[in-house]
Design an enzyme around this catalytic site. Structure first.
Site, mmCIF file in Angstrom:
data_model
loop_
_atom_site.group_PDB
_atom_site.id
_atom_site.type_symbol
_atom_site.label_atom_id
_atom_site.label_comp_id
_atom_site.label_asym_id
_atom_site.label_seq_id
_atom_site.Cartn_x
_atom_site.Cartn_y
_atom_site.Cartn_z
ATOM 1 N N TYR A 156 11.955 -0.498 3.079
ATOM 2 C CA TYR A 156 11.370 -1.319 2.018
ATOM 3 C C TYR A 156 10.976 -2.703 2.538
ATOM 4 O O TYR A 156 9.881 -3.197 2.255
ATOM 5 C CB TYR A 156 12.391 -1.436 0.878
ATOM 6 C CG TYR A 156 11.900 -2.087 -0.386
ATOM 7 C CD1 TYR A 156 11.157 -1.375 -1.324
ATOM 8 C CD2 TYR A 156 12.228 -3.411 -0.681
ATOM 9 C CE1 TYR A 156 10.731 -1.974 -2.503
ATOM 10 C CE2 TYR A 156 11.812 -4.016 -1.857
ATOM 11 C CZ TYR A 156 11.063 -3.293 -2.765
ATOM 12 O OH TYR A 156 10.645 -3.888 -3.934
ATOM 13 N N LYS A 160 7.183 -4.119 2.571
ATOM 14 C CA LYS A 160 6.832 -5.311 1.797
ATOM 15 C C LYS A 160 6.362 -6.456 2.697
ATOM 16 O O LYS A 160 5.500 -7.247 2.297
ATOM 17 C CB LYS A 160 8.022 -5.742 0.937
ATOM 18 C CG LYS A 160 8.337 -4.782 -0.202
ATOM 19 C CD LYS A 160 7.153 -4.590 -1.135
ATOM 20 C CE LYS A 160 7.541 -3.972 -2.460
ATOM 21 N NZ LYS A 160 6.381 -3.762 -3.348
#
Length: 248
Positions: A156, A160
């Site tokens: 993640y 991101k």
């Protein structure tokens, strides 16, 4: 009385059947936009569109953002119902948290595909429409995790952080065509997913926030509205942190 900030604009929002995406859709409609709600669950997208006011202002479309054909179909639906996309919000996302020792290759690939490839699909395809129609705005959803890195989120955090780089590069490519690309990095936002955290984890995160509270989904929606509208007309390639001061 001043005109609504997005009066007559066609907006497409991925992952908009719930949470932050739904709040953005609601805020955009309140400001005069007509919205296409994209979601991996078509029935959920349709139900969200109905809740937002129905066919006059919102339609729901099933869309797997990792498939370029699905994103093309989502944009085609926008053009059919309301006109070519003028505001694109790449918000769709998933989590598959685990330490690197326990994270599988499939868990890593899935998160990278939805967040990073999905945002790339949305940015490049919406950007292609906008450049042919005199411009537009693209808002990409990053995360504080992409700035600081969080344990258990190598997939993640990488995705991101990648969205920030993607947004800056795309902003440089599209600026002369009248297309602005910006990103938002939310911190701890109160959603069904975050409220399901163990109490000790929630308390630990809260202790890191100078403002002493979690954010609300509409507080992200209002920043998305700012970036989507002419209020931010001289901004592109920027990343706005909406974190209550956490890890500033």
């Amino acid at each position: 009385m001043s005109e609504p900030l997005l009066a007559g604009k066609t907006a497409v929002i991925t992952g908009a059947a719930q949470g932050i995406g739904f709040a953005i859709a609601k805020r955009f409609i309140d400001e005069g936009a007509r919205v296409v709600v994209g979601d991996i669950d078509g029935a959920h997208a349709a139900a969200a569109a109905a809740e937002l006011g129905g066919a006059g202002v919102a339609v729901g479309v099933r869309c797997n953002v990792t498939e370029s054909a699905d994103v093309e179909a989502l944009l085609a639906a926008a053009a059919e119902h309301f006109g070519p996309v003028q505001v694109m919000v790449n918000n769709a996302g998933i989590t598959r948290d685990a330490t690197m020792r326990k994270m599988t290759e499939e868990m890593f690939d899935a998160v990278i595909a939805v967040h990073l490839k999905g945002t790339w699909n949305g940015t490049r395809l919406a950007g292609a429409v906008m450049r042919e129609n005199g411009g537009g705005t693209i808002v990409n959803m990053s995360s504080l995790s992409g700035k600081i890195g969080l344990a258990g989120q190598t997939n993640y955090s990488a995705a991101k952080a990648g969205i920030v780089g993607l947004s800056k590069a795309a902003a440089k490519e599209l600026a002369h065509l009248g297309v602005r690309v910006n990103a938002i990095q939310p911190g701890l936002i109160r959603t069904a997913m975050t409220e399901a955290m163990p109490e000790r984890i929630w308390a630990q995160k809260m202790a890191e926030i100078p403002m002493g509270r979690a954010g609300e989904v509409d507080e992200i929606a209002k920043v998305a509205l700012f970036l989507a509208s002419d209020l931010s007309s001289y901004m592109t390639g920027t990343v706005l942190e909406v974190t209550g001061g956490r890890f500033m």
